[in-house]
Design an enzyme around this catalytic site. Sequence first.
Site, PDB file in Angstrom:
ATOM      1  N   GLU A 114     -27.442  30.920  26.757  1.00 17.96           N
ATOM      2  CA  GLU A 114     -28.477  30.642  28.410  1.00 17.96           C
ATOM      3  C   GLU A 114     -27.186  31.561  28.201  1.00 17.96           C
ATOM      4  O   GLU A 114     -26.950  31.929  29.599  1.00 17.96           O
ATOM      5  CB  GLU A 114     -28.055  29.446  28.083  1.00 17.96           C
ATOM      6  CG  GLU A 114     -28.677  28.365  29.556  1.00 17.96           C
ATOM      7  CD  GLU A 114     -28.810  27.490  29.315  1.00 17.96           C
ATOM      8  OE1 GLU A 114     -28.938  26.996  28.793  1.00 17.96           O
ATOM      9  OE2 GLU A 114     -29.186  26.424  30.651  1.00 17.96           O
ATOM     10  N   THR A 137     -19.990  25.284  34.349  1.00 15.21           N
ATOM     11  CA  THR A 137     -18.767  25.961  34.820  1.00 15.21           C
ATOM     12  C   THR A 137     -18.148  26.091  34.473  1.00 15.21           C
ATOM     13  O   THR A 137     -17.500  26.557  33.885  1.00 15.21           O
ATOM     14  CB  THR A 137     -18.315  25.088  36.103  1.00 15.21           C
ATOM     15  OG1 THR A 137     -17.366  23.621  34.493  1.00 15.21           O
ATOM     16  CG2 THR A 137     -19.410  23.486  36.066  1.00 15.21           C
TER      17      THR A 137
HETATM   18  C1  LIG Z   1     -29.683  25.316  40.532  1.00 16.81           C
HETATM   19  C2  LIG Z   1     -30.072  24.277  39.237  1.00 16.81           C
HETATM   20  C3  LIG Z   1     -30.353  24.327  37.863  1.00 16.81           C
HETATM   21  C4  LIG Z   1     -29.987  24.156  36.805  1.00 16.81           C
HETATM   22  N1  LIG Z   1     -30.925  23.488  36.078  1.00 16.81           N
HETATM   23  C5  LIG Z   1     -30.367  22.587  34.406  1.00 16.81           C
HETATM   24  C6  LIG Z   1     -31.380  22.874  34.071  1.00 16.81           C
HETATM   25  O1  LIG Z   1     -32.414  23.474  33.779  1.00 16.81           O
HETATM   26  N2  LIG Z   1     -31.123  22.279  32.608  1.00 16.81           N
HETATM   27  C7  LIG Z   1     -30.406  21.267  32.199  1.00 16.81           C
HETATM   28  O2  LIG Z   1     -29.932  20.592  31.515  1.00 16.81           O
HETATM   29  N3  LIG Z   1     -28.897  20.897  33.373  1.00 16.81           N
HETATM   30  C8  LIG Z   1     -29.122  21.871  34.885  1.00 16.81           C
HETATM   31  N4  LIG Z   1     -28.397  21.764  35.764  1.00 16.81           N
HETATM   32  C9  LIG Z   1     -27.125  21.169  35.411  1.00 16.81           C
HETATM   33  C10 LIG Z   1     -25.965  22.094  35.062  1.00 16.81           C
HETATM   34  O3  LIG Z   1     -26.073  22.857  33.975  1.00 16.81           O
HETATM   35  C11 LIG Z   1     -25.290  21.651  35.632  1.00 16.81           C
HETATM   36  O4  LIG Z   1     -24.377  20.884  37.042  1.00 16.81           O
HETATM   37  C12 LIG Z   1     -23.732  22.005  35.426  1.00 16.81           C
HETATM   38  O5  LIG Z   1     -23.508  22.153  33.899  1.00 16.81           O
HETATM   39  C13 LIG Z   1     -22.553  20.737  35.972  1.00 16.81           C
HETATM   40  O6  LIG Z   1     -22.159  19.775  35.325  1.00 16.81           O
HETATM   41  P1  LIG Z   1     -22.422  18.550  36.779  1.00 16.81           P
HETATM   42  O7  LIG Z   1     -23.266  19.306  37.394  1.00 16.81           O
HETATM   43  O8  LIG Z   1     -22.731  17.587  36.075  1.00 16.81           O
HETATM   44  O9  LIG Z   1     -21.038  18.782  37.353  1.00 16.81           O
HETATM   45  P2  LIG Z   1     -19.351  17.665  36.874  1.00 16.81           P
HETATM   46  O10 LIG Z   1     -19.724  17.786  35.153  1.00 16.81           O
HETATM   47  O11 LIG Z   1     -19.445  16.469  37.374  1.00 16.81           O
HETATM   48  O12 LIG Z   1     -18.458  19.016  37.396  1.00 16.81           O
HETATM   49  C14 LIG Z   1     -17.401  18.997  38.207  1.00 16.81           C
HETATM   50  C15 LIG Z   1     -16.267  19.832  38.524  1.00 16.81           C
HETATM   51  O13 LIG Z   1     -15.996  19.039  38.036  1.00 16.81           O
HETATM   52  C16 LIG Z   1     -14.856  19.796  37.011  1.00 16.81           C
HETATM   53  N5  LIG Z   1     -15.343  19.970  35.077  1.00 16.81           N
HETATM   54  C17 LIG Z   1     -15.622  18.399  34.633  1.00 16.81           C
HETATM   55  N6  LIG Z   1     -15.202  18.936  33.012  1.00 16.81           N
HETATM   56  C18 LIG Z   1     -13.695  19.584  33.338  1.00 16.81           C
HETATM   57  C19 LIG Z   1     -13.315  19.895  32.532  1.00 16.81           C
HETATM   58  N7  LIG Z   1     -13.196  18.996  30.911  1.00 16.81           N
HETATM   59  N8  LIG Z   1     -12.220  20.231  32.800  1.00 16.81           N
HETATM   60  C20 LIG Z   1     -11.804  21.090  34.053  1.00 16.81           C
HETATM   61  N9  LIG Z   1     -12.788  20.554  34.330  1.00 16.81           N
HETATM   62  C21 LIG Z   1     -13.755  20.273  34.754  1.00 16.81           C
HETATM   63  C22 LIG Z   1     -16.761  21.304  36.927  1.00 16.81           C
HETATM   64  O14 LIG Z   1     -16.391  22.580  36.767  1.00 16.81           O
HETATM   65  C23 LIG Z   1     -17.443  21.219  38.447  1.00 16.81           C
HETATM   66  O15 LIG Z   1     -16.198  22.078  38.790  1.00 16.81           O
HETATM   67  C24 LIG Z   1     -28.993  23.180  36.852  1.00 16.81           C
HETATM   68  C25 LIG Z   1     -28.092  22.625  37.602  1.00 16.81           C
HETATM   69  C26 LIG Z   1     -28.388  23.313  39.070  1.00 16.81           C
HETATM   70  C27 LIG Z   1     -27.991  23.571  40.536  1.00 16.81           C
END
Ligand SMILES: Cc1cc2nc3c(=O)[nH]c(=O)nc-3n(C[C@H](O)[C@H](O)[C@H](O)COP(=O)(O)OP(=O)(O)OC[C@H]3O[C@@H](n4cnc5c(N)ncnc54)[C@H](O)[C@@H]3O)c2cc1C
Length: 421
Positions: free
Chosen positions: A284, A407
Site C-alpha cells: 500500500e 501518516t
Molecule cells: C480519504 C481517506 C481514505 C482512507 N481510506 C482508508 C481505507 O480504505 N481503509 C482504511 O482502513 N483506512 C483508510 N483511511 C484511514 C487512514 O489510513 C488513517 O486516517 C490514517 O492511518 C491515520 O489514522 P487517524 O486518522 O486515525 O489518525 P490518528 O492515528 O488519530 O493520528 C492523529 C495524529 O496523531 C499523530 N500520531 C498518531 N500516533 C503517533 C505516534 N505514535 N507518534 C507521533 N504522532 C502520532 C498522527 O501522525 C496524526 O498526525 C483513509 C483515510 C482517508 C482520509
Amino acid sequence: MLLSTSRRVLAPFERRFVNPTATNDKVLKPDHGSQRKHFIFTDEHEDLRESMQSWVLKECAPHAEEWEDKLWPDSILKRAGELGYIGLCFPEEYGGQGGDYYYSLIRGECLSYSRSGGFNMGFVVQSDMVLPPIEMLGTEDIKQRYLVPGIKGEKIGSLGITEPGAGSDVAGIRTTARRDGDEYVINGSKMFITNGARADFIVLVTKTNPDARHDGITLFVVDLKDDEGNNVPGFSVSRKLEKMGMHASDTAELAFEDVRVPAENMLGEEGKGFYHISWELQGERLVGAVGSVSGAERCFEKTLEYAKEREAFGRPIGNFQVIRHKFAEMATKIEVAKQMVYMTAWRFNNGEYPVREITQAKLYASRIACEVIDECIQIHGGYGYMKEYDVERAYRDARLNRIGAGTDEVMLEVIGRSYGI
Ligand SMILES: Cc1cc2nc3c(=O)[nH]c(=O)nc-3n(C[C@H](O)[C@H](O)[C@H](O)COP(=O)(O)OP(=O)(O)OC[C@H]3O[C@@H](n4cnc5c(N)ncnc54)[C@H](O)[C@@H]3O)c2cc1C
C-alpha cells in the site's frame, strides 16, 4: 584498430577523456531529451505503459470532472478488468497476467494520467491493497470466490483497518469477531473506508481476542452484499463522508452489528492478523509512493507548458530566473523520489522485504508531491486556484498521501525505530 571517437559510441570510461574544446562533432552534448528506459523495465513493461497510458487518456481522463461530482462508475473497473489491468501481477490460473512487481509500478504511473486522484485510489485499493492479501493468504476457495471476480473487476473490494477510535494505532482497534460454531460474529465499526459504500466485500481487520493487542488481531474476508446487491444482515453504511479532495472516490463509515461470517473466510492465521496487515501495508505504501511521484510529475509537465506560454512583463514567466529555479528544484525532487521508488521496487521484486526503504519512499514521495504541487499552483498564479485547472484538484488530492496508509509521523517512527532506538 580503434575507430575514431566521432564514428562510434563511446564507452563510459572514454567519455571522461573527450576534449570539450574539440570540434563540434566530437563534443558530447547533454542528453536532456533522452527517452531511455530505466534499467528495471523491459520492452514488455514499456508495451504495457504504452497501451495502458493510452487507455487512461482515452477512457478515463475525459471523465475526471464528471467523476468528481458523481464518483467513478463501477463499470470502469470492470473495463480495466477486461483489459487485464487489475490482474497484471496475479497468477494466470486466477485470471491474472503473471507479471512481476514492476507492472504494478507502471500501472500506478499510467493512472496518473487520469486527472482523478479519487479514481486512482479506488483502483489501487482493489489491485494493490485488497487482492494481494487474498492471493497471499487465502484458501483456494477464497481465491475462487474473491480473487477471480476481483481481477475481472466484477466484484469490488475494500480494506477495513481504521476505526473511529483507532487509525495509526492498529493494535488499538475494537471491532470484534467472536467464534460461534462454524461462524464468527462481527461487531464494530470502520472509518474512512475507500470504496466502502459500493464494495461487495471487505478485507476486515478484527480482534478475535479483545484483551490482546497485536496478537489478538485476525483478518476476514466479509461479504457486504448478497447476490441481489442488498447489504448482508447486520451491515450498514453509517455515513458517506465528505472530503477535502479525492472527490471521485467514495469514503464511508461502516457499521457491523452481529454480522455472521463463515469460519472459512478467515484470511491467514488467527491472531496473526497484525503481521499479515503489516505486510499488506508495505504494498500500500509503495503504490502510494508511486502515485505521489507520478502525480507530481504530471503537474510539473502541465505547469511547464503553462510557464512557457503565460507572459508577464513582456516575456514568458518561465524565463524569469526565479521561476526557472522553481522548476529546477521540482524536477530534482521528483527525480530523487522516483529513483528511490524504483530502487525500492527493485529490491522488493527481488524477494527482499525492505520495510525501512518502503517507508522512506512513502514519506519522501508524499511530502515532495505536496511541495511540488503547491509550487505548481504558485506558478499558475490566480489560475492555479481555479477549479478548471488540474493543479487545483491535484493539490487537494495529494494532501491525503501524507495521512493515508500511515501518516508522516508514523513513517518517521518506523524509520527511526529501524535503527534500534
Ligand atoms: C480519504 C481517506 C481514505 C482512507 N481510506 C482508508 C481505507 O480504505 N481503509 C482504511 O482502513 N483506512 C483508510 N483511511 C484511514 C487512514 O489510513 C488513517 O486516517 C490514517 O492511518 C491515520 O489514522 P487517524 O486518522 O486515525 O489518525 P490518528 O492515528 O488519530 O493520528 C492523529 C495524529 O496523531 C499523530 N500520531 C498518531 N500516533 C503517533 C505516534 N505514535 N507518534 C507521533 N504522532 C502520532 C498522527 O501522525 C496524526 O498526525 C483513509 C483515510 C482517508 C482520509
